[in-house]
Design an enzyme around this catalytic site. Structure first.
Site, mmCIF file in Angstrom:
data_model
loop_
_atom_site.group_PDB
_atom_site.id
_atom_site.type_symbol
_atom_site.label_atom_id
_atom_site.label_comp_id
_atom_site.label_asym_id
_atom_site.label_seq_id
_atom_site.Cartn_x
_atom_site.Cartn_y
_atom_site.Cartn_z
ATOM 1 N N ASP A 198 0.543 -1.474 0.235
ATOM 2 C CA ASP A 198 0.319 0.144 0.256
ATOM 3 C C ASP A 198 0.997 1.076 0.303
ATOM 4 O O ASP A 198 0.217 1.868 -0.001
ATOM 5 C CB ASP A 198 -0.790 0.059 1.467
ATOM 6 C CG ASP A 198 -1.865 1.107 1.723
ATOM 7 O OD1 ASP A 198 -2.711 1.736 0.239
ATOM 8 O OD2 ASP A 198 -2.067 1.603 2.680
ATOM 9 N N SER A 222 -6.386 6.322 -0.035
ATOM 10 C CA SER A 222 -6.890 4.702 -0.708
ATOM 11 C C SER A 222 -8.213 4.438 -0.547
ATOM 12 O O SER A 222 -8.993 4.414 0.408
ATOM 13 C CB SER A 222 -6.227 3.579 -0.563
ATOM 14 O OG SER A 222 -4.861 4.000 -0.313
ATOM 15 N N GLN A 272 -4.712 -0.418 -7.225
ATOM 16 C CA GLN A 272 -5.685 0.534 -6.729
ATOM 17 C C GLN A 272 -5.469 1.635 -7.264
ATOM 18 O O GLN A 272 -5.596 2.452 -8.073
ATOM 19 C CB GLN A 272 -4.202 0.434 -5.640
ATOM 20 C CG GLN A 272 -4.644 1.486 -3.978
ATOM 21 C CD GLN A 272 -4.178 1.920 -3.487
ATOM 22 O OE1 GLN A 272 -3.585 3.179 -3.395
ATOM 23 N NE2 GLN A 272 -3.698 1.121 -2.297
#
Length: 284
Positions: A198, A222, A272
């Site tokens: 991430d 995110s 993502q």
């Protein structure tokens, strides 16, 4: 946030509080919310705890629903959806203060032989020849100390160091690994990689606009996160994170990434989408 491999391993060791129900610890943090990679990795651990060890995770798909509270443990509720001869599927809901903050679906596959092919690894200098941006970040932003567990070397982006590529205006490339050696447990390396996966992604979506993560004028958060695990690898050895942003629109940006070991083996893919919301400059 973990500052070394020992703290990361402890963070990923969930407490079992009932059948399919787990508690994940949090650590003191300067960040305004729980790091998304932590919630994703802990949720994956919760899912794995309910699956036969003969199955290995091959993909996860998740959504960030609410900001996590850095002062309160996270409860993970794992729901078995399928236990087949080849695949097992789990859904995990993470909660704090009685409200859902994160949802994950993970699929596990019993290893089997099959046809193989992969994309070619892009050209990149070895990590020893690349910039260590953390030395500069530590000087200006003490919050970076919370990511001491990560060892990072910057190859470049569309904004700097990478050659122009009109077909892919949004790019970022870096080497990444857990700074210290992890235990031999293969799943622990999967969970540790999920934690680090991430980091940095939205830099590729910001790069065509001359921005970096941390630049003023853009709110970044995110929205979802997906990983496909192709082959086993060690999270504590260098891997190249090759990131491409195919689109940004409507306050959102998408990044697709491929993960290569130094010998050119494609071991994972990541995708993502995040909020990239312009923020008006403060007036005085």
């Amino acid at each position: 946030m973990p500052r070394d491999a020992r703290e990361l391993v402890a963070l990923l060791d969930l407490e079992t509080i009932d059948d399919n129900l787990f508690r994940g610890a949090v650590q003191e943090s300067r960040l305004p919310r729980v790091f998304g990679g932590q919630v994703a990795a802990q949720a994956l651990v919760a899912a794995q705890r309910t699956v036969d060890p003969a199955y290995a995770v091959h993909s996860l798909h998740s959504y960030f629903l609410q900001p996590g509270d850095t002062t309160t443990p996270i409860i993970y509720d794992a729901e078995p959806l399928r236990d087949g001869r080849s695949f097992a599927t789990r859904r995990v809901l993470a909660r704090q203060h009685g409200r859902p903050i994160f949802a994950l679906t993970a699929d596990f596959h019993r290893p089997e032989p099959g046809r193989e092919h992969q994309s070619r690894m892009p050209d990149a200098p070895p990590p020893q020849e690349c910039l260590d941006p953390t030395t500069m970040l530590r000087e200006g932003d003490r919050s970076w100390e919370e990511f001491e567990v990560a060892d990072l070397r910057y190859v470049g982006s569309s904004h700097d160091l990478l050659p122009p590529d009109p077909e892919h205006p949004g790019r970022q490339r870096l080497w990444l690994r857990v700074r210290e050696q992890l235990p031999e447990d293969p799943f622990l390396h999967v969970a540790a990689f999920t934690y680090l996966s991430d980091m940095s992604l939205m830099g590729a979506a910001l790069s065509p606009h001359g921005l970096r993560l941390g630049s003023r004028g853009t709110l970044v958060a995110s929205l979802d996160h997906a990983v496909w695990f192709h082959r086993p690898f060690r999270a504590d050895q260098w891997w190249l994170y090759d990131q491409v942003s195919p689109a940004a629109q409507g306050g959102r940006g998408l990044v697709n990434a491929q993960v290569f070991t130094p010998d050119g083996t494609l071991v994972a893919s990541v995708a993502q989408e995040a909020l990239l919301r312009p923020v008006e400059k403060e007036t005085t």
